[in-house]
Design a protein around this motif. Sequence first.
Motif, PDB file in Angstrom:
ATOM      1  N   UNK A 375       0.280  45.399  22.878  1.00  0.00           N
ATOM      2  CA  UNK A 375       0.656  45.031  24.238  1.00  0.00           C
ATOM      3  C   UNK A 375       0.511  43.558  24.560  1.00  0.00           C
ATOM      4  N   UNK A 376      -0.188  42.809  23.697  1.00  0.00           N
ATOM      5  CA  UNK A 376      -0.307  41.362  23.930  1.00  0.00           C
ATOM      6  C   UNK A 376       0.954  40.636  23.452  1.00  0.00           C
ATOM      7  N   UNK A 377       1.082  39.397  23.872  1.00  0.00           N
ATOM      8  CA  UNK A 377       2.210  38.567  23.455  1.00  0.00           C
ATOM      9  C   UNK A 377       2.254  38.430  21.929  1.00  0.00           C
ATOM     10  N   UNK A 378       3.452  38.489  21.386  1.00  0.00           N
ATOM     11  CA  UNK A 378       3.647  38.329  19.936  1.00  0.00           C
ATOM     12  C   UNK A 378       3.687  36.844  19.608  1.00  0.00           C
ATOM     13  N   UNK A 379       2.520  36.216  19.753  1.00  0.00           N
ATOM     14  CA  UNK A 379       2.338  34.792  19.459  1.00  0.00           C
ATOM     15  C   UNK A 379       1.402  34.687  18.262  1.00  0.00           C
ATOM     16  N   UNK A 380       1.886  34.194  17.142  1.00  0.00           N
ATOM     17  CA  UNK A 380       1.046  34.158  15.950  1.00  0.00           C
ATOM     18  C   UNK A 380       1.563  33.127  14.957  1.00  0.00           C
ATOM     19  N   UNK A 381       0.715  32.857  13.974  1.00  0.00           N
ATOM     20  CA  UNK A 381       1.006  31.916  12.893  1.00  0.00           C
ATOM     21  C   UNK A 381       1.080  32.714  11.593  1.00  0.00           C
ATOM     22  N   UNK A 382       2.087  32.433  10.778  1.00  0.00           N
ATOM     23  CA  UNK A 382       2.130  32.933   9.403  1.00  0.00           C
ATOM     24  C   UNK A 382       1.833  31.747   8.495  1.00  0.00           C
ATOM     25  N   UNK A 399      -1.018  20.941   5.633  1.00  0.00           N
ATOM     26  CA  UNK A 399      -0.252  21.816   6.517  1.00  0.00           C
ATOM     27  C   UNK A 399      -0.127  23.187   5.855  1.00  0.00           C
ATOM     28  N   UNK A 400      -0.836  24.160   6.386  1.00  0.00           N
ATOM     29  CA  UNK A 400      -0.870  25.501   5.803  1.00  0.00           C
ATOM     30  C   UNK A 400       0.102  26.456   6.479  1.00  0.00           C
ATOM     31  N   UNK A 401       0.870  25.975   7.454  1.00  0.00           N
ATOM     32  CA  UNK A 401       1.714  26.867   8.254  1.00  0.00           C
ATOM     33  C   UNK A 401       3.071  27.080   7.590  1.00  0.00           C
ATOM     34  N   UNK A 402       3.429  28.357   7.411  1.00  0.00           N
ATOM     35  CA  UNK A 402       4.771  28.728   6.963  1.00  0.00           C
ATOM     36  C   UNK A 402       5.711  28.820   8.165  1.00  0.00           C
ATOM     37  N   UNK A 403       5.268  29.533   9.215  1.00  0.00           N
ATOM     38  CA  UNK A 403       6.088  29.634  10.426  1.00  0.00           C
ATOM     39  C   UNK A 403       5.217  29.929  11.634  1.00  0.00           C
ATOM     40  N   UNK A 404       5.726  29.555  12.799  1.00  0.00           N
ATOM     41  CA  UNK A 404       5.063  29.806  14.084  1.00  0.00           C
ATOM     42  C   UNK A 404       5.975  30.714  14.904  1.00  0.00           C
ATOM     43  N   UNK A 405       5.398  31.755  15.459  1.00  0.00           N
ATOM     44  CA  UNK A 405       6.155  32.721  16.279  1.00  0.00           C
ATOM     45  C   UNK A 405       5.594  32.701  17.698  1.00  0.00           C
ATOM     46  N   UNK A 406       6.466  32.562  18.679  1.00  0.00           N
ATOM     47  CA  UNK A 406       6.090  32.660  20.081  1.00  0.00           C
ATOM     48  C   UNK A 406       7.008  33.675  20.762  1.00  0.00           C
ATOM     49  N   UNK A 407       6.389  34.566  21.500  1.00  0.00           N
ATOM     50  CA  UNK A 407       7.127  35.627  22.216  1.00  0.00           C
ATOM     51  C   UNK A 407       8.070  36.372  21.270  1.00  0.00           C
ATOM     52  N   UNK A 408       7.566  36.640  20.056  1.00  0.00           N
ATOM     53  CA  UNK A 408       8.302  37.471  19.112  1.00  0.00           C
ATOM     54  C   UNK A 408       9.401  36.793  18.325  1.00  0.00           C
ATOM     55  N   UNK A 409       9.509  35.472  18.459  1.00  0.00           N
ATOM     56  CA  UNK A 409      10.576  34.737  17.756  1.00  0.00           C
ATOM     57  C   UNK A 409      10.002  33.538  17.018  1.00  0.00           C
ATOM     58  N   UNK A 410      10.631  33.202  15.892  1.00  0.00           N
ATOM     59  CA  UNK A 410      10.255  31.982  15.183  1.00  0.00           C
ATOM     60  C   UNK A 410      10.675  30.786  16.018  1.00  0.00           C
ATOM     61  N   UNK A 411       9.765  29.812  16.144  1.00  0.00           N
ATOM     62  CA  UNK A 411      10.113  28.577  16.874  1.00  0.00           C
ATOM     63  C   UNK A 411      10.100  27.398  15.909  1.00  0.00           C
TER      64      UNK A 411
END
Length: 411
Positions: A375-382, A399-411
């Motif tokens: 139920x929380x916002x789909x905000x996460x780091x892969x 830089x360890x980030x592959x992708x950033x997702x905010x509100x369920x979408x890749x940004x």
Amino acid sequence: MQTLLIHIKQLLQVRDTPIHKVSGAEMANLPLLENAYLLLENDVILDYGKMENAPSLEGMNVVDCSGKIVLPSFCDSHTHIVYAGNRSGEFVDRINGLSYEEIANRGGGILNSAKKLNETSEEEIYDQSKKRLEEVISQGTGAVEIKSGYGLTVEGELKMLRVIKRLKENYPVAIKATFLGAHAFPMEYKENHQAYIDLIISEMLPAIAKENLADYIDAFLETGYFSLAETIQIMEAGKKNGLTPKIHVNQFTAIGGIKACVDHGALSVDHLELVTENDIEALKNSNCMPVALPSCSYFISIPYTPARQMLQAGLPLALASDFNPGTTPSGNMHFVVATACIKMKMTPEEALNAVTINGAYAMDLSTTHGSITRGKKANFIITKPLHSYYEIPYCFATNLIDSVWLEGKIV
């Protein structure tokens, strides 16, 4: 359309039962799932679990996370990213031996930024600030508090808060706005503090309330800036206008500010490079979140917040970037996590709790951000493929980030 992340090596900060914050010894526990899936629907987290229980892939937008770690996006509860120009000259002044106070006394510091801001158009400030916001989003920040405080005039403060409002409308990151008119006394009020406080109370606050431009009120409660009595005036006036206090305190001196902030219902007290036993006692059993800013300590070579002392006393702790032009020109929360581990002796678990669930609490966003909870916002780091989440603070400059997702979408 539903999105299914599969074969996640480690899914961090999994909280089946929603919580608001973690404190003391609890901060050493970072709940996680190994070899997990994460199911999203639109902008929220629908479900998660072990891969052996994953739903059918048919009809799904599938993302293979083999070897990668997924964690909630960072919640940065203390920034000043709306400003004009920079203060790189003061950086060199410090290298040459001038102190923060000496630079301020020469017309530098906050007053330098205020001069630049009041000479710059709202459109140009927006253009400069959106680049900084885009940068921190790319570095994994999914919720951010942004302060005013470089206007120090009615129009200047309103200009900053309007820029923050515009950023909030145009970007998928959660943004909270804080009015920090009490950041420093303008030169013309150096000998008449009350006149400036009256300007804040009688002109700035009503204008801000009329346009609904802020969530919180702040003041720089510090020797040489706003006294205890002056800050109490500011907090009380802010509350009358619907703004909860979030206060700069104990950066250089301890003058009873933390107890006053707790007594006046502050959501957070921020900086705390100097903490006394009385301060710790004031924070115990309160609803106030202490917030440490380790990259500020790193950049201007001042002491670090005594995290171990505070956690051993059972307190919660959040970490934030303090992104600003003078003392922390970076909003990189990965570096904040690493610095907290390296210099403040926080464990990776404690530091990651501090930049996710506790950071969310310090912006009153615990119900929507800061953990992997249904139920929380789909905000996460892969992340990129990692052996363990210990590598997040260990590889402090990679830089360890592959992708950033905010509100369920890749940004």
